[in-house]
Design an enzyme around this catalytic site. Structure first.
Site, PDB file in Angstrom:
ATOM      1  N   GLY A  68       0.794  -1.215   0.000  1.00 54.21           N
ATOM      2  CA  GLY A  68       0.000   0.000   0.000  1.00 54.21           C
ATOM      3  C   GLY A  68       0.829   1.268   0.000  1.00 54.21           C
ATOM      4  O   GLY A  68       0.374   2.327  -0.437  1.00 54.21           O
ATOM      5  N   GLU A  78       3.768  -9.443  -2.002  1.00 49.74           N
ATOM      6  CA  GLU A  78       2.525 -10.155  -1.671  1.00 49.74           C
ATOM      7  C   GLU A  78       2.542 -11.649  -1.936  1.00 49.74           C
ATOM      8  O   GLU A  78       1.847 -12.415  -1.239  1.00 49.74           O
ATOM      9  CB  GLU A  78       1.357  -9.503  -2.426  1.00 49.74           C
ATOM     10  CG  GLU A  78       0.945  -8.141  -1.882  1.00 49.74           C
ATOM     11  CD  GLU A  78       1.862  -7.006  -2.324  1.00 49.74           C
ATOM     12  OE1 GLU A  78       1.726  -5.897  -1.801  1.00 49.74           O
ATOM     13  OE2 GLU A  78       2.730  -7.240  -3.205  1.00 49.74           O
ATOM     14  N   ASP A  92      -1.322  -5.586  -5.483  1.00 53.09           N
ATOM     15  CA  ASP A  92      -2.574  -4.860  -5.740  1.00 53.09           C
ATOM     16  C   ASP A  92      -2.280  -3.361  -5.805  1.00 53.09           C
ATOM     17  O   ASP A  92      -1.251  -2.958  -6.322  1.00 53.09           O
ATOM     18  CB  ASP A  92      -3.623  -5.234  -4.682  1.00 53.09           C
ATOM     19  CG  ASP A  92      -3.222  -4.821  -3.267  1.00 53.09           C
ATOM     20  OD1 ASP A  92      -2.035  -4.511  -3.027  1.00 53.09           O
ATOM     21  OD2 ASP A  92      -4.107  -4.792  -2.383  1.00 53.09           O
TER      22      ASP A  92
END
Length: 352
Positions: free
Chosen positions: A118, A141, A149
């Site tokens: 993030g 990840e 993502d």
């Protein structure tokens, strides 16, 4: 005794012509939660319409880095019983990632120290992305049974050759020069020049244009130090050009070099299901027209993650028990099209 008010997890302030967003959840290495995402969104709205603000600057408080990612501990603890909490976090986070990419004013992110997950989402979509000699950037990840993502499936395919595929599958952390090569960052500024940079940006007039921000950064930037990884780009392009994990592993095995063997061992430690999903998403992004299209695809995959036991095992090993030894239950040979289809669900309102 007078009670002290706890410090806000995001400090929003004006400094000259800068609208500053300072992540301040230092005990969690500034990992993002829903309240923080909402504070960032509110700050972006306020600064965008403020005529006294020429540019936005995003930094991380503390000594360790900008941001270590999203609050996966919260998702781990709530995911099975209250999946709507994880779904809401990802929805709001992805919308902010999109806003950053379309922001009407210069958006400057100082990617000093650890920048993961993030943290990449709130920096690498910006217009001006600054790395230092302390930068350690990663989308790690696949090591926790998840996938890159926050729009990473849009960003990583834009790296030269197969470098983005390599980063997405291995989850390896990289230094400043590698981040610039991957087109995840733009400029290198030594950490001892950051305060000079911030002062220079704050001193700009409110009417400053993007070119003025460029000049302020250029005044303190230098070439990033070379890294050993730059010498492996040819091998990476050859071995990661395939569209299946099995072919990539076979190419690394056949190469036999020390770097190939090290990379093979790294991939073999990752979640097979995560690698399959990641490669599918990276290849699909090659034919995508926009970041938002990739974020929609990623959001569908995140909802599937809430029922993915590999994800919970990966988070357990990395964050909960911290034994760094996930016991993956799904091997490459076990993965079926039906298993991957759960990450392409469409039974939810679109993000955009």
């Amino acid at each position: 005794m007078e009670m002290q008010t706890p410090a806000p997890e995001v400090i929003v302030e004006r400094q000259g012509a800068l609208g500053r967003v300072r992540l301040n959840r230092t005990r969690a290495l500034n990992s993002l939660n829903v309240p923080m995402i909402r504070l960032i969104a509110e700050a972006l709205t306020a600064f965008e319409s403020d005529p006294a603000v020429a540019a936005v600057l995003v930094t991380g408080e503390g000594e360790r880095g900008l941001c270590a990612g999203g609050d996966i501990r919260m998702i781990y603890e709530s995911g099975r019983e209250r999946p709507e909490e994880g779904a809401q976090f990802w929805r709001e986070e992805f919308v902010v990632n999109s806003r950053i990419s379309h922001y009407r004013k210069p958006y400057v992110a100082i990617m000093d120290g650890i920048v993961m997950g993030g943290g990449v989402g709130i920096s690498a979509h910006g217009s001006h992305r600054i790395v230092t000699e302390r930068t350690r950037l990663a989308m790690p990840e696949t090591g926790i049974g998840y996938f890159p993502d926050v729009g990473a499936t849009w960003l990583l395919p834009k790296a030269p050759g197969e470098f983005g595929t390599y980063l997405g599958l291995t989850g390896r952390d990289i230094a400043a020069a590698d981040a610039i090569h991957a087109r995840l960052a733009d400029s290198f500024v030594a950490s001892d020049r950051l305060e000079t940079l911030i002062a220079g940006l704050a001193a700009l007039p409110p009417s400053a244009a993007r070119a003025d921000v460029d000049a302020a950064i250029a005044a303190v930037s230098t070439a990033a130090p070379a890294t050993p990884l730059q010498g492996q780009l040819g091998l990476i392009d050859r071995c990661f050009a395939f569209d299946t994990i099995e072919e990539i592993l076979a190419a690394l095995q056949a190469d036999g070099s020390g770097f190939a063997s090290e990379t093979l061992a790294l991939l073999n430690s990752r979640s097979a299901l995560s690698m399959k999903l990641t490669l599918d998403l990276l290849r699909a992004a090659r034919n995508s027209r926009s970041l938002n299209e990739c974020l929609e695809r990623e959001y569908s995959a995140t909802l599937g993650m809430l029922a993915n036991e590999e994800f919970y095992e990966g988070v357990r090993a990395a964050v909960i028990d911290k034994d760094r030894n996930p016991k993956w239950s799904v091997g490459l040979a076990d993965i079926t099209p039906d298993m991957l289809a759960r990450f392409a669900r469409k039974d939810h309102p679109p993000l955009f």
